[in-house]
Write an enzyme that holds these catalytic residues in place. Sequence first.
Site, PDB file in Angstrom:
ATOM      1  N   ASP A 100       0.868  -1.165   0.000  1.00  0.00           N
ATOM      2  CA  ASP A 100       0.000   0.000   0.000  1.00  0.00           C
ATOM      3  C   ASP A 100       0.917   1.231   0.000  1.00  0.00           C
ATOM      4  OD1 ASP A 100      -2.305   1.712   0.645  1.00  0.00           O
ATOM      5  OD2 ASP A 100      -1.393   1.818   2.633  1.00  0.00           O
ATOM      6  N   LEU A 101       0.415   2.366  -0.463  1.00  0.00           N
ATOM      7  CA  LEU A 101       1.240   3.578  -0.473  1.00  0.00           C
ATOM      8  C   LEU A 101       1.008   4.457   0.755  1.00  0.00           C
ATOM      9  CD1 LEU A 101       1.168   4.693  -4.243  1.00  0.00           C
ATOM     10  CD2 LEU A 101       3.090   3.714  -2.980  1.00  0.00           C
ATOM     11  N   ASP A 102      -0.144   5.145   0.819  1.00  0.00           N
ATOM     12  CA  ASP A 102      -0.387   6.120   1.893  1.00  0.00           C
ATOM     13  C   ASP A 102      -0.408   5.456   3.269  1.00  0.00           C
ATOM     14  OD1 ASP A 102      -1.059   8.811   0.534  1.00  0.00           O
ATOM     15  OD2 ASP A 102      -2.185   7.331  -0.615  1.00  0.00           O
ATOM     16  N   THR A 130      -2.610   0.249  -4.502  1.00  0.00           N
ATOM     17  CA  THR A 130      -3.048   1.506  -3.903  1.00  0.00           C
ATOM     18  C   THR A 130      -4.473   1.888  -4.302  1.00  0.00           C
ATOM     19  OG1 THR A 130      -2.521   3.880  -3.736  1.00  0.00           O
ATOM     20  CG2 THR A 130      -1.982   2.817  -5.817  1.00  0.00           C
ATOM     21  N   GLY A 131      -5.098   2.704  -3.479  1.00  0.00           N
ATOM     22  CA  GLY A 131      -6.393   3.279  -3.842  1.00  0.00           C
ATOM     23  C   GLY A 131      -6.230   4.424  -4.823  1.00  0.00           C
ATOM     24  N   LYS A 140      -8.272  -4.869  -3.197  1.00  0.00           N
ATOM     25  CA  LYS A 140      -6.866  -5.095  -3.569  1.00  0.00           C
ATOM     26  C   LYS A 140      -6.545  -6.579  -3.753  1.00  0.00           C
ATOM     27  CE  LYS A 140      -5.114  -0.855  -1.463  1.00  0.00           C
ATOM     28  NZ  LYS A 140      -4.150  -0.259  -0.532  1.00  0.00           N
ATOM     29  N   ASP A 183      -2.166  -0.261   6.050  1.00  0.00           N
ATOM     30  CA  ASP A 183      -2.468   0.472   7.292  1.00  0.00           C
ATOM     31  C   ASP A 183      -3.953   0.762   7.483  1.00  0.00           C
ATOM     32  OD1 ASP A 183      -2.537   3.970   6.708  1.00  0.00           O
ATOM     33  OD2 ASP A 183      -2.497   2.459   5.155  1.00  0.00           O
ATOM     34  N   ASN A 186      -9.062  -0.496   3.769  1.00  0.00           N
ATOM     35  CA  ASN A 186      -9.039  -1.012   2.394  1.00  0.00           C
ATOM     36  C   ASN A 186      -7.890  -1.997   2.151  1.00  0.00           C
ATOM     37  OD1 ASN A 186      -7.055   0.984   2.472  1.00  0.00           O
ATOM     38  ND2 ASN A 186      -7.440   1.703   0.402  1.00  0.00           N
TER      39      ASN A 186
END
Length: 268
Positions: A8-10, A42-43, A194, A217, A220
């Site tokens: 995941d990114l954020d 990622t979203g 995801k 984190d 999602n």
Amino acid sequence: MKKLIALDLDGTTLNPESKITDKTAKVLRRAIAEGHSVVIATGRPYRMSKNFYEQLQLTTPMINFNGALVHLPEQHWIGEQETSFNRKIVFDLMAEKKNLKLDFIAAENRETFFIDDLNFFDKHFFASDFATDENLLTMNTLRTNPTSVLLRSQPENVGSVSEELKQQFGHEVEVNTWGGPNPILEVVAKGIQKAHGLQRVIETLDFQREDIVAFGDEHNDVDMLKFAGWGVAMANGTDQLKSVANDITEKTNAENGMADYLAKYLDL
């Protein structure tokens, strides 16, 4: 054993300033050099995550819009998958905007975005230098079904708005929180998350589920961590995610927690 590292990114790979630190980049490049594969999940839309893909010099498929787009950036790829949903839902949301206490509604696909109020245009958020009337969300501009819809509300409203949307449209769409500093809800087609995107990736890269190490984190990321052979929640992650994780990082995303954990896990 070679691993597929799903990131995941954020709030996970990115620090609170939305950057990949030198330490994180170094650890991930070392993992790739050792023969492991790194996949971003990622979203975010592609245009808001392309720079990270390039910074890490990745050549793997990428998962955007929480799984609604699985693609090999800038290339024609036989495994590509883009899932949209009925644009009528967007117009229903616009009609209920006031009741739902929404600041703006933005419909997106891989190439472009449409926003119902150009006063909310932010070039960093939409990763575009400008917005014109062509980006104004109307029945005339949104002519195709969107891949994703972003809804911004006030932080204190996000939970209740999410529940309301699930009640009204839950049979057709999934509603996720976006993570990071923005009080954003993302709407994608029913059944899309995801893990759905990762399934497509492992089929084409010839990995098994047990080969996946996934980091996240937020809400999602729940399906992704459950799907992975080894799911790791960030120390700064939600309690819900931590409850389904195999392990939790010692440090937060502000302290290179993912990189720190991965370096030890892979003995880099």
